[in-house]
Design a protein around this motif. Structure first.
Motif, PDB file in Angstrom:
ATOM      1  N   SER A   1       0.714  -1.342   0.156  1.00 41.63           N
ATOM      2  CA  SER A   1      -0.057   0.056  -0.006  1.00 41.63           C
ATOM      3  C   SER A   1       0.969   1.296  -0.070  1.00 41.63           C
ATOM      4  N   LEU A   2       2.088   1.203   0.589  1.00 41.40           N
ATOM      5  CA  LEU A   2       2.967   2.163   0.512  1.00 41.40           C
ATOM      6  C   LEU A   2       3.832   2.317  -0.747  1.00 41.40           C
ATOM      7  N   TYR A   3       4.034   1.188  -1.418  1.00 45.45           N
ATOM      8  CA  TYR A   3       4.730   1.468  -2.444  1.00 45.45           C
ATOM      9  C   TYR A   3       4.451   0.404  -3.562  1.00 45.45           C
ATOM     10  N   PRO A   4       3.463   0.970  -4.315  1.00 44.38           N
ATOM     11  CA  PRO A   4       2.665   0.150  -5.246  1.00 44.38           C
ATOM     12  C   PRO A   4       3.468  -0.395  -6.581  1.00 44.38           C
ATOM     13  N   HIS A   5       4.484  -0.914  -6.427  1.00 42.47           N
ATOM     14  CA  HIS A   5       5.131  -1.506  -7.497  1.00 42.47           C
ATOM     15  C   HIS A   5       5.114  -3.008  -7.072  1.00 42.47           C
ATOM     16  N   ASN A   6       5.382  -3.971  -8.141  1.00 42.19           N
ATOM     17  CA  ASN A   6       5.542  -5.413  -7.964  1.00 42.19           C
ATOM     18  C   ASN A   6       6.851  -5.783  -7.053  1.00 42.19           C
ATOM     19  N   ILE A   7       7.222  -5.224  -6.050  1.00 40.48           N
ATOM     20  CA  ILE A   7       8.566  -5.936  -5.624  1.00 40.48           C
ATOM     21  C   ILE A   7       8.296  -7.113  -5.155  1.00 40.48           C
ATOM     22  N   ILE A   8       9.635  -7.897  -5.005  1.00 40.65           N
ATOM     23  CA  ILE A   8       9.563  -9.270  -4.419  1.00 40.65           C
ATOM     24  C   ILE A   8       9.793  -9.229  -2.986  1.00 40.65           C
ATOM     25  N   MET A   9       9.288 -10.007  -2.364  1.00 34.70           N
ATOM     26  CA  MET A   9       9.411 -10.121  -0.997  1.00 34.70           C
ATOM     27  C   MET A   9      10.047 -11.714  -0.932  1.00 34.70           C
ATOM     28  N   SER A  10      11.547 -11.835  -0.445  1.00 32.34           N
ATOM     29  CA  SER A  10      12.083 -13.073  -0.123  1.00 32.34           C
ATOM     30  C   SER A  10      11.998 -13.499   1.106  1.00 32.34           C
ATOM     31  N   VAL A  11      11.818 -14.813   1.328  1.00 29.57           N
ATOM     32  CA  VAL A  11      11.604 -15.497   2.515  1.00 29.57           C
ATOM     33  C   VAL A  11      12.668 -16.745   2.703  1.00 29.57           C
ATOM     34  N   ASN A  12      13.255 -16.910   3.603  1.00 24.80           N
ATOM     35  CA  ASN A  12      14.326 -17.907   3.816  1.00 24.80           C
ATOM     36  C   ASN A  12      13.085 -19.088   4.070  1.00 24.80           C
ATOM     37  N   ILE A  13      13.493 -20.386   3.518  1.00 19.14           N
ATOM     38  CA  ILE A  13      12.734 -21.309   3.721  1.00 19.14           C
ATOM     39  C   ILE A  13      13.824 -22.543   4.008  1.00 19.14           C
ATOM     40  N   SER A  14      13.625 -22.996   5.415  1.00 19.39           N
ATOM     41  CA  SER A  14      14.559 -24.138   5.653  1.00 19.39           C
ATOM     42  C   SER A  14      14.272 -25.418   4.637  1.00 19.39           C
ATOM     43  N   SER A  15      15.293 -26.309   4.424  1.00 14.05           N
ATOM     44  CA  SER A  15      15.127 -27.610   3.862  1.00 14.05           C
ATOM     45  C   SER A  15      14.040 -28.516   4.327  1.00 14.05           C
ATOM     46  N   ILE A  16      13.981 -28.629   5.524  1.00 15.67           N
ATOM     47  CA  ILE A  16      13.145 -29.328   6.658  1.00 15.67           C
ATOM     48  C   ILE A  16      11.739 -28.771   6.222  1.00 15.67           C
ATOM     49  N   GLU A  17      11.534 -27.603   6.133  1.00 18.72           N
ATOM     50  CA  GLU A  17      10.165 -26.941   5.530  1.00 18.72           C
ATOM     51  C   GLU A  17       9.728 -27.321   4.341  1.00 18.72           C
ATOM     52  N   LEU A  18      10.718 -27.206   3.432  1.00 21.22           N
ATOM     53  CA  LEU A  18      10.235 -27.291   1.912  1.00 21.22           C
ATOM     54  C   LEU A  18      10.066 -28.884   1.885  1.00 21.22           C
ATOM     55  N   MET A  19      10.438 -29.661   2.326  1.00 21.71           N
ATOM     56  CA  MET A  19      10.417 -31.117   2.054  1.00 21.71           C
ATOM     57  C   MET A  19       9.239 -31.656   2.888  1.00 21.71           C
ATOM     58  N   ASP A  20       8.699 -30.958   3.617  1.00 17.87           N
ATOM     59  CA  ASP A  20       7.686 -31.414   4.656  1.00 17.87           C
ATOM     60  C   ASP A  20       6.213 -31.727   3.809  1.00 17.87           C
ATOM     61  N   PRO A  21       5.372 -32.676   4.175  1.00 21.74           N
ATOM     62  CA  PRO A  21       4.386 -32.567   3.145  1.00 21.74           C
ATOM     63  C   PRO A  21       3.193 -31.526   3.326  1.00 21.74           C
ATOM     64  N   THR A  22       3.397 -31.099   4.609  1.00 22.57           N
ATOM     65  CA  THR A  22       2.365 -30.040   4.779  1.00 22.57           C
ATOM     66  C   THR A  22       2.520 -28.653   4.320  1.00 22.57           C
ATOM     67  N   PHE A  23       4.087 -28.507   3.637  1.00 29.04           N
ATOM     68  CA  PHE A  23       4.373 -27.307   3.308  1.00 29.04           C
ATOM     69  C   PHE A  23       3.465 -26.509   2.194  1.00 29.04           C
ATOM     70  N   PHE A  24       3.197 -27.370   1.307  1.00 30.29           N
ATOM     71  CA  PHE A  24       2.395 -26.594   0.123  1.00 30.29           C
ATOM     72  C   PHE A  24       1.264 -26.282   0.470  1.00 30.29           C
ATOM     73  N   PRO A  25       0.273 -27.194   1.291  1.00 25.84           N
ATOM     74  CA  PRO A  25      -0.926 -26.696   1.602  1.00 25.84           C
ATOM     75  C   PRO A  25      -1.050 -25.474   2.545  1.00 25.84           C
ATOM     76  N   MET A  26       0.045 -25.309   3.220  1.00 25.97           N
ATOM     77  CA  MET A  26       0.188 -24.177   4.263  1.00 25.97           C
ATOM     78  C   MET A  26       0.518 -23.271   3.268  1.00 25.97           C
ATOM     79  N   VAL A  27       1.491 -23.052   2.457  1.00 23.93           N
ATOM     80  CA  VAL A  27       1.772 -21.878   1.604  1.00 23.93           C
ATOM     81  C   VAL A  27       0.312 -21.361   0.724  1.00 23.93           C
ATOM     82  N   LYS A  28      -0.254 -22.322   0.286  1.00 15.70           N
ATOM     83  CA  LYS A  28      -1.456 -21.789  -0.295  1.00 15.70           C
ATOM     84  C   LYS A  28      -2.316 -21.376   0.532  1.00 15.70           C
ATOM     85  N   ASN A  29      -2.680 -21.865   1.461  1.00 12.09           N
ATOM     86  CA  ASN A  29      -3.496 -21.248   2.702  1.00 12.09           C
ATOM     87  C   ASN A  29      -3.197 -19.866   3.029  1.00 12.09           C
TER      88      ASN A  29
END
Ligand code: C2E
Ligand code: CA
Ligand code: CA
Length: 279
Positions: A106-134
């Motif tokens: 809302s302060l900066y209405p350009h499509n800037i990218i937000m980078s978030v660090n994801i641990s390997s443990i998170e990425l490979m967890d079966p709950t990760f994708f549905p969680m992200v989508k939610n």
């Protein structure tokens, strides 16, 4: 305190996780810290090297404990991973980040990218994708504004599984960056086969630019290698003008580091955005 010694972490300041009162174990303390809102996010700007325009920002997590003082993420993240708390913690981080992103947008209405660090443990967890989508659904943040930074340790996972999760994230338009690129060339064959958009060159290589004959520094090859794989290249930990000039000359796409901005608290980051919008 025994568990922490085993990991052999470095001390951040006078206070450290080993100072925890005898009876409180890390899990209890960590969960309480989460409940008491002792964790917060800071934001470090990333810029395009040639135009110096804002590319986006990396979200980094901070812990201020009334008992321990500031605890370094390089200390608490590995423990959270080891203790099986990272899935829950990662969920908190991504939710918080997306909520903060709405305000930023809302302060900066350009499509800037937000980078978030994801641990390997998170990425490979079966709950990760549905969680992200939610989280994206609930916060209304679009996947195209998000980048996940994954680390080289991910290449230990089975290729089929890794390909599967990355493809699913790409279907949400989420970008993928490989963090701390350059530690090993043993996985280059895998890297090339995966839908990775950006490589972030490890700071140790950037540091070294200052002390060497710049005409054929390894960083130059890393940039070409990234481009030859159709990836964009970001340099981490840029601290000097010598480094910046060299990176620009080598057509490195993006830069991040103290020379252009430290990780900032929310209010200070908002002020930066307000300034940028004026120019
Ligand atoms: P990282 O992902 O490699 O993050 C970059 C680190 O370098 C950050 O340290 C940042 O503050 C620091 N940095 C940035 N520019 C410069 C520079 O020009 N010079 C120097 N000397 N340092 C610079 P920080 O915030 O202490 O984070 C340490 C590590 O903790 C991160 O390394 C990342 O692996 C982990 N971490 C932090 N936040 C999160 C998170 O939300 N999730 C996960 N999974 N890991 C996190
Ligand atoms: Ca990172
Ligand atoms: Ca790292």
């Amino acid at each position: 305190a025994k568990d922490h010694k085993e990991i052999g972490f470095e001390f951040y300041n006078d206070h450290a996780l080993t100072d925890l009162p005898e009876k409180t174990d890390f899990d209890t303390h960590f969960n309480l810290a989460l409940e008491n809102e002792e964790f917060y996010l800071v934001f470090q700007p990333q810029y395009f090297a040639s135009s110096k325009k804002l590319r986006g920002f990396e979200v980094l997590t901070r812990w201020y404990s009334p008992i321990l003082g500031n605890v370094n993420p390089a200390q608490f993240i590995p423990i959270a991973e080891k203790k099986g708390l990272m899935i829950l913690f990662g969920q908190w981080i991504l939710t918080e980040a997306c909520e903060k992103y709405k305000k930023i947008q809302s302060l900066y209405p350009h499509n800037i990218i937000m980078s978030v660090n994801i641990s390997s443990i998170e990425l490979m967890d079966p709950t990760f994708f549905p969680m992200v989508k939610n989280i994206l659904n609930n916060t209304g943040v679009s996947g195209k504004n998000i980048e996940f930074e994954i680390s080289e340790s991910i290449f230990k996972a089975p290729m089929a599984q890794l390909t599967d999760i990355l493809k699913k994230l790409k279907e949400l338009d989420i970008q993928i960056a490989l963090d701390d690129f350059g530690n090993s060339i043993s996985y280059l064959n895998k890297l090339q086969k995966l839908p990775i958009d950006t490589i972030k060159i490890n700071k140790v290589f950037i540091d070294d630019i200052d002390n060497s004959e710049v005409s054929n520094h390894p960083v130059a090859s890393m940039v070409s290698l990234g481009h030859s794989m159709n990836m964009s290249v970001l340099a981490k930990g840029v601290e000097t003008n010598t480094q910046f000039d060299y990176l620009k000359k080598q057509h490195c796409d993006c830069i991040q580091g103290y020379l252009f901005g430290k990780p900032l608290k929310e209010i200070t980051f908002h002020r930066l955005l307000e300034e940028l919008i004026l120019y």
